[in-house]
Design a protein around this motif. Structure first.
Motif, PDB file in Angstrom:
ATOM      1  N   LEU A   1      -4.680  17.490   1.606  1.00 21.65           N
ATOM      2  CA  LEU A   1      -5.736  18.265   0.960  1.00 21.65           C
ATOM      3  C   LEU A   1      -7.090  17.860   1.542  1.00 21.65           C
ATOM      4  N   GLN A   2      -7.829  18.844   2.033  1.00 22.01           N
ATOM      5  CA  GLN A   2      -9.154  18.580   2.588  1.00 22.01           C
ATOM      6  C   GLN A   2     -10.171  18.381   1.460  1.00 22.01           C
ATOM      7  N   ASP A   3     -11.234  17.630   1.752  1.00 22.53           N
ATOM      8  CA  ASP A   3     -12.250  17.333   0.737  1.00 22.53           C
ATOM      9  C   ASP A   3     -12.817  18.612   0.121  1.00 22.53           C
ATOM     10  N   ARG A   4     -13.118  19.599   0.960  1.00 27.14           N
ATOM     11  CA  ARG A   4     -13.731  20.844   0.472  1.00 27.14           C
ATOM     12  C   ARG A   4     -12.808  21.559  -0.509  1.00 27.14           C
ATOM     13  N   ASP A   5     -11.528  21.615  -0.176  1.00 31.35           N
ATOM     14  CA  ASP A   5     -10.571  22.277  -1.066  1.00 31.35           C
ATOM     15  C   ASP A   5     -10.396  21.494  -2.364  1.00 31.35           C
ATOM     16  N   ALA A   6     -10.412  20.166  -2.264  1.00 31.39           N
ATOM     17  CA  ALA A   6     -10.296  19.342  -3.465  1.00 31.39           C
ATOM     18  C   ALA A   6     -11.488  19.582  -4.387  1.00 31.39           C
ATOM     19  N   ALA A   7     -12.691  19.643  -3.802  1.00 25.94           N
ATOM     20  CA  ALA A   7     -13.894  19.867  -4.597  1.00 25.94           C
ATOM     21  C   ALA A   7     -13.861  21.235  -5.281  1.00 25.94           C
ATOM     22  N   ARG A   8     -13.375  22.243  -4.583  1.00 29.93           N
ATOM     23  CA  ARG A   8     -13.300  23.586  -5.169  1.00 29.93           C
ATOM     24  C   ARG A   8     -12.312  23.624  -6.335  1.00 29.93           C
ATOM     25  N   LEU A   9     -11.191  22.964  -6.170  1.00 26.16           N
ATOM     26  CA  LEU A   9     -10.206  22.934  -7.250  1.00 26.16           C
ATOM     27  C   LEU A   9     -10.763  22.210  -8.474  1.00 26.16           C
ATOM     28  N   LEU A  10     -11.377  21.065  -8.252  1.00 19.05           N
ATOM     29  CA  LEU A  10     -11.920  20.298  -9.365  1.00 19.05           C
ATOM     30  C   LEU A  10     -12.997  21.082 -10.108  1.00 19.05           C
TER      31      LEU A  10
ATOM     32  N   MET B   1       0.848  -1.200   0.000  1.00 17.99           N
ATOM     33  CA  MET B   1       0.000   0.000   0.000  1.00 17.99           C
ATOM     34  C   MET B   1       0.872   1.234   0.000  1.00 17.99           C
ATOM     35  N   ASP B   2       0.533   2.207  -0.835  1.00 17.30           N
ATOM     36  CA  ASP B   2       1.316   3.429  -0.915  1.00 17.30           C
ATOM     37  C   ASP B   2       1.224   4.220   0.375  1.00 17.30           C
ATOM     38  N   SER B   3       2.315   4.902   0.740  1.00 14.78           N
ATOM     39  CA  SER B   3       2.325   5.711   1.944  1.00 14.78           C
ATOM     40  C   SER B   3       1.547   7.003   1.702  1.00 14.78           C
ATOM     41  N   PRO B   4       1.034   7.639   2.771  1.00 13.14           N
ATOM     42  CA  PRO B   4       0.327   8.922   2.608  1.00 13.14           C
ATOM     43  C   PRO B   4       1.198   9.974   1.923  1.00 13.14           C
ATOM     44  N   THR B   5       2.495   9.934   2.190  1.00 14.05           N
ATOM     45  CA  THR B   5       3.406  10.905   1.572  1.00 14.05           C
ATOM     46  C   THR B   5       3.364  10.796   0.060  1.00 14.05           C
ATOM     47  N   VAL B   6       3.460   9.571  -0.439  1.00  9.88           N
ATOM     48  CA  VAL B   6       3.458   9.347  -1.888  1.00  9.88           C
ATOM     49  C   VAL B   6       2.085   9.635  -2.479  1.00  9.88           C
ATOM     50  N   LEU B   7       1.021   9.293  -1.748  1.00  8.19           N
ATOM     51  CA  LEU B   7      -0.335   9.582  -2.235  1.00  8.19           C
ATOM     52  C   LEU B   7      -0.553  11.083  -2.371  1.00  8.19           C
ATOM     53  N   ARG B   8      -0.031  11.866  -1.431  1.00  9.07           N
ATOM     54  CA  ARG B   8      -0.148  13.329  -1.539  1.00  9.07           C
ATOM     55  C   ARG B   8       0.599  13.844  -2.760  1.00  9.07           C
ATOM     56  N   ARG B   9       1.761  13.263  -3.010  1.00  5.40           N
ATOM     57  CA  ARG B   9       2.528  13.680  -4.193  1.00  5.40           C
ATOM     58  C   ARG B   9       1.782  13.329  -5.476  1.00  5.40           C
TER      59      ARG B   9
ATOM     60  N   GLU C   1     -15.172  10.703 -11.553  1.00  4.37           N
ATOM     61  CA  GLU C   1     -13.832  11.278 -11.482  1.00  4.37           C
ATOM     62  C   GLU C   1     -13.660  12.096 -10.212  1.00  4.37           C
ATOM     63  N   VAL C   2     -14.684  12.860  -9.851  1.00  2.81           N
ATOM     64  CA  VAL C   2     -14.630  13.650  -8.622  1.00  2.81           C
ATOM     65  C   VAL C   2     -14.463  12.727  -7.418  1.00  2.81           C
ATOM     66  N   LYS C   3     -15.207  11.609  -7.440  1.00  5.14           N
ATOM     67  CA  LYS C   3     -15.142  10.658  -6.336  1.00  5.14           C
ATOM     68  C   LYS C   3     -13.736  10.073  -6.202  1.00  5.14           C
ATOM     69  N   GLN C   4     -13.084   9.779  -7.324  1.00 15.44           N
ATOM     70  CA  GLN C   4     -11.734   9.234  -7.294  1.00 15.44           C
ATOM     71  C   GLN C   4     -10.767  10.214  -6.638  1.00 15.44           C
ATOM     72  N   PHE C   5     -10.895  11.482  -7.005  1.00 15.54           N
ATOM     73  CA  PHE C   5     -10.019  12.500  -6.426  1.00 15.54           C
ATOM     74  C   PHE C   5     -10.268  12.652  -4.925  1.00 15.54           C
ATOM     75  N   ILE C   6     -11.524  12.681  -4.537  1.00 18.37           N
ATOM     76  CA  ILE C   6     -11.857  12.830  -3.120  1.00 18.37           C
ATOM     77  C   ILE C   6     -11.344  11.644  -2.317  1.00 18.37           C
ATOM     78  N   ASN C   7     -11.504  10.436  -2.868  1.00 16.12           N
ATOM     79  CA  ASN C   7     -11.003   9.240  -2.174  1.00 16.12           C
ATOM     80  C   ASN C   7      -9.486   9.287  -2.025  1.00 16.12           C
ATOM     81  N   LEU C   8      -8.815   9.755  -3.075  1.00 17.31           N
ATOM     82  CA  LEU C   8      -7.362   9.867  -3.019  1.00 17.31           C
ATOM     83  C   LEU C   8      -6.952  10.888  -1.963  1.00 17.31           C
ATOM     84  N   ALA C   9      -7.685  12.003  -1.894  1.00 16.46           N
ATOM     85  CA  ALA C   9      -7.397  13.025  -0.884  1.00 16.46           C
ATOM     86  C   ALA C   9      -7.555  12.441   0.522  1.00 16.46           C
ATOM     87  N   ARG C  10      -8.608  11.652   0.719  1.00 19.32           N
ATOM     88  CA  ARG C  10      -8.845  11.064   2.042  1.00 19.32           C
ATOM     89  C   ARG C  10      -7.756  10.056   2.407  1.00 19.32           C
TER      90      ARG C  10
END
Length: 283
Positions: free
Chosen positions: A50-59, A1-9, A69-78
């Motif tokens: 990245l918080q969900d709200r900020d991710a949604a605003r960017l998208l 499983m990828d680390s949170p650090t790599v997922l953020r990148r 696609e939005v759901k994928q990004f939000i899940n990745l952020a979480r």
């Protein structure tokens, strides 16, 4: 499983691609959303969660409105906000070293040069304890042991099904500086030789004193590569300061330095033999 650090990148990279595809300047996006330019920069570099709200605003700003696609990004952020295994060690892990642990956990290749001590991934428990005690004078024994346990747990990446490719260059001083008693030092050198001989993903070279002045005088560094992330990360450390760089021009300089060190060092097979010879001298 990828680390949170790599997922953020990874998340930051994908958001940066969306911004580039939208032909929007970072400063304009930040201004529109009421953010500072540095906040968006840290998000795209993966430096902050990245918080969900900020991710949604960017998208929404980039015109991404497909629910899947939005759901994928939000899940990745979480997922990127989850804590890595190393967080359980609390204060035993300095803040300035947390990012490196996360990157190391998912690296597929690590090139490292150490002029003063054995790289952390190759240290025996006895050697690690002596080094950590020397670098943290006055610290309670239980805190020392937590730091040692952390270092040992880091090494578990070497035993995973697809371990990272490790190429370590150590200065001759690493072999000659006795850390712990002679038996412990002998054990450390034999351990490195065993790792180099028994693991196809492990290469160790020794940079001899006879090499004279070399390309990394007075410094130690590592270059980390990843399977599914663009670019690499170069890491340098001085006592309590860590320096990360992802600029390709600077990475190229680090890589050139590492190649020069390889050329100045004893070949891998002879390095292993030399490690064992010095190990026997300590006996």
């Amino acid at each position: 499983m990828d680390s949170p650090t790599v997922l953020r990148r990874r998340l930051g990279t994908e958001l940066g691609k969306l911004r580039a595809a939208s032909r929007m300047a970072a400063k304009d996006v930040a201004a529109t959303l009421g953010w500072s330019a540095s906040k968006l920069s840290r998000i795209e570099s993966g430096s902050v969660p990245l918080q969900d709200r900020d991710a949604a605003r960017l998208l929404a700003h980039y015109g991404v409105d497909d629910p899947a696609e939005v759901k994928q990004f939000i899940n990745l952020a979480r997922q990127s906000r989850q804590q890595g295994w190393w967080h359980a060690y609390g204060d035993a892990l300095p803040d300035w070293f947390r990012a490196y642990i996360g990157l190391e956990a998912d690296a597929t290749k690590i090139e490292t040069f150490q002029c003063e001590l054995v790289p952390g991934l190759l240290q025996t428990e006895d050697y690690a304890r002596q080094v950590i005690r020397a670098m943290n004078p006055g610290e309670a024994s239980e805190d020392i042991e937590r730091r040692v346990a952390l270092r040992m747990e880091r090494q578990q990446i070497l035993d995973r099904p697809q371990p990272p490719r490790i190429w370590a260059i150590i200065g001759e001083a690493v072999m000659r500086r006795q850390v712990g008693d002679p038996s412990q030092m002998s054990g450390q050198l034999h351990h490195m030789a065993d790792m180099a001989e028994g693991r196809p993903n492990m290469t160790i070279q020794v940079l001899p004193f006879s090499a004279g002045a070399h390309a990394a005088m007075g410094s130690s560094s590592s270059i980390l590569s990843f399977s599914d992330l663009p670019g690499r990360v170069a890491y340098s450390e001085v006592t309590t300061i860590s320096i990360y760089t992802e600029r390709e021009s600077e990475i190229a300089r680090h890589e050139d330095t590492f190649l020069r060190l390889m050329a100045s060092s004893v070949q891998p097979e002879k390095s292993v033999s030399w490690l064992r010879e010095v190990a026997e001298e300590y006996k």
